[in-house]
Design an enzyme around this catalytic site. Sequence first.
Site, PDB file in Angstrom:
ATOM      1  N   GLY A  87       0.850  -0.747  -0.009  1.00  0.00           N
ATOM      2  CA  GLY A  87      -0.245   0.244  -0.218  1.00  0.00           C
ATOM      3  C   GLY A  87       1.067   1.511   0.114  1.00  0.00           C
ATOM      4  O   GLY A  87       2.668   1.340  -0.280  1.00  0.00           O
ATOM      5  N   ARG A  88      -0.076   2.318   0.072  1.00  0.00           N
ATOM      6  CA  ARG A  88       1.499   3.903   0.661  1.00  0.00           C
ATOM      7  C   ARG A  88       2.057   3.826   1.786  1.00  0.00           C
ATOM      8  O   ARG A  88       3.066   4.485   1.617  1.00  0.00           O
ATOM      9  CB  ARG A  88       0.212   4.968   0.415  1.00  0.00           C
ATOM     10  CG  ARG A  88      -0.418   5.081  -1.084  1.00  0.00           C
ATOM     11  CD  ARG A  88      -0.935   6.382  -1.652  1.00  0.00           C
ATOM     12  NE  ARG A  88      -2.348   6.525  -0.866  1.00  0.00           N
ATOM     13  CZ  ARG A  88      -3.203   7.288  -0.462  1.00  0.00           C
ATOM     14  NH1 ARG A  88      -2.015   8.226  -0.323  1.00  0.00           N
ATOM     15  NH2 ARG A  88      -4.020   7.294   0.513  1.00  0.00           N
ATOM     16  N   GLU A  91       5.655   4.053   1.594  1.00  0.00           N
ATOM     17  CA  GLU A  91       6.391   4.801   1.550  1.00  0.00           C
ATOM     18  C   GLU A  91       6.932   5.890   1.849  1.00  0.00           C
ATOM     19  O   GLU A  91       8.215   7.006   2.012  1.00  0.00           O
ATOM     20  CB  GLU A  91       5.700   5.705   0.203  1.00  0.00           C
ATOM     21  CG  GLU A  91       4.420   6.421   0.608  1.00  0.00           C
ATOM     22  CD  GLU A  91       4.023   7.726  -0.465  1.00  0.00           C
ATOM     23  OE1 GLU A  91       3.254   8.399  -0.444  1.00  0.00           O
ATOM     24  OE2 GLU A  91       3.422   6.567  -1.743  1.00  0.00           O
ATOM     25  N   CYS A 117       4.228  -6.213  -2.617  1.00  0.00           N
ATOM     26  CA  CYS A 117       3.659  -5.467  -2.617  1.00  0.00           C
ATOM     27  C   CYS A 117       4.994  -3.619  -2.783  1.00  0.00           C
ATOM     28  O   CYS A 117       6.483  -4.058  -2.845  1.00  0.00           O
ATOM     29  CB  CYS A 117       1.872  -4.694  -2.788  1.00  0.00           C
ATOM     30  SG  CYS A 117       1.456  -3.664  -4.131  1.00  0.00           S
ATOM     31  N   HIS A 118       4.716  -3.230  -2.262  1.00  0.00           N
ATOM     32  CA  HIS A 118       5.286  -1.922  -2.008  1.00  0.00           C
ATOM     33  C   HIS A 118       6.001  -1.962  -0.888  1.00  0.00           C
ATOM     34  O   HIS A 118       7.008  -1.061   0.002  1.00  0.00           O
ATOM     35  CB  HIS A 118       4.293  -0.726  -1.698  1.00  0.00           C
ATOM     36  CG  HIS A 118       4.101   0.398  -3.226  1.00  0.00           C
ATOM     37  ND1 HIS A 118       2.972  -0.834  -3.779  1.00  0.00           N
ATOM     38  CD2 HIS A 118       4.805   0.997  -3.918  1.00  0.00           C
ATOM     39  CE1 HIS A 118       2.380  -0.270  -4.987  1.00  0.00           C
ATOM     40  NE2 HIS A 118       3.365   1.242  -5.231  1.00  0.00           N
ATOM     41  N   TYR A 137       5.523  -5.596  -6.271  1.00  0.00           N
ATOM     42  CA  TYR A 137       4.751  -4.889  -7.115  1.00  0.00           C
ATOM     43  C   TYR A 137       5.506  -3.884  -7.786  1.00  0.00           C
ATOM     44  O   TYR A 137       6.884  -2.979  -7.683  1.00  0.00           O
ATOM     45  CB  TYR A 137       3.455  -3.553  -6.615  1.00  0.00           C
ATOM     46  CG  TYR A 137       2.955  -2.887  -7.724  1.00  0.00           C
ATOM     47  CD1 TYR A 137       1.585  -3.289  -7.863  1.00  0.00           C
ATOM     48  CD2 TYR A 137       3.332  -2.314  -8.378  1.00  0.00           C
ATOM     49  CE1 TYR A 137       0.814  -3.546  -9.170  1.00  0.00           C
ATOM     50  CE2 TYR A 137       2.737  -1.730  -8.948  1.00  0.00           C
ATOM     51  CZ  TYR A 137       1.504  -2.650  -9.221  1.00  0.00           C
ATOM     52  OH  TYR A 137      -0.118  -1.945 -10.522  1.00  0.00           O
TER      53      TYR A 137
END
Length: 188
Positions: A87-88, A91, A117-118, A137
Site C-alpha cells: 500500500g502507500r 513510502e 507489494c510496496h 509490485y
Amino acid sequence: MKKILMLVGDFVEDYEAMVPYQILLCAGHSVDTVCPGKSAGDTVATAIHDFEGHQTYSEKPGHRFAVTADFASTDPAGYDALVIPGGRAPEYLRLNEEVLAMVRHFASAKKPIAAICHGPQILAAAGVLNDRHCSCYPAVAPEIKAGGGTYVEPAATMDSAHVDGNLVTAPAWPAHPAWMREFMRVLG
C-alpha cells in the site's frame, strides 16, 4: 506457535494487512501490529487497491485496521518473524529510522521476513537487499535494484511468491495463497 511483528501505517493495503493477519492467527501464531506514533487500541486507515484494467491499480477507501501493540516499546528481539504489507504506508514508513532499525534486526538475525507489494520499499531503504532476490509490485522494481537487490518479475497473474533464504516476497494481494504458504514454510 511463533510471535510475529507486522508493520503497518495509514493507507496500508487493506487485504495485505488483514488477510495475512487472519491467516497467521488461524495457523496458531501470535501477531502484533505496530505503527510509529500509535499505541495499542489505535487504528490505521487502509486502502483497497484493485486491478481493473487501468495502467496501474485503482485505490478505494478501506477499513480501520487495529494496532495491537505500542510501537515505541516494541523490542524486535522478542519476535520470531516480520511481515511488511504494501500500500502507500511503506513510502513514508521507510523514512522512519526506528522502522529501518527494526527491519535491520530481523535481517541481521536471519529471522523470517515476508514483504508484499510496496513493502519491499522498506527493505531497500533499510539496506538489507544487497545480493538478495526480491519480488514486489513492478513499480517498486527500480528501488529493489537501487538497493542492491535483484528484482524477480512476478507472474502475469500477480499470484506468485519468491523465497530467498529467510526472505519471502510477492507482488500483490492475489499472491496471498503462495506468499503465506511459503512464509509459513520458512517459519517452520
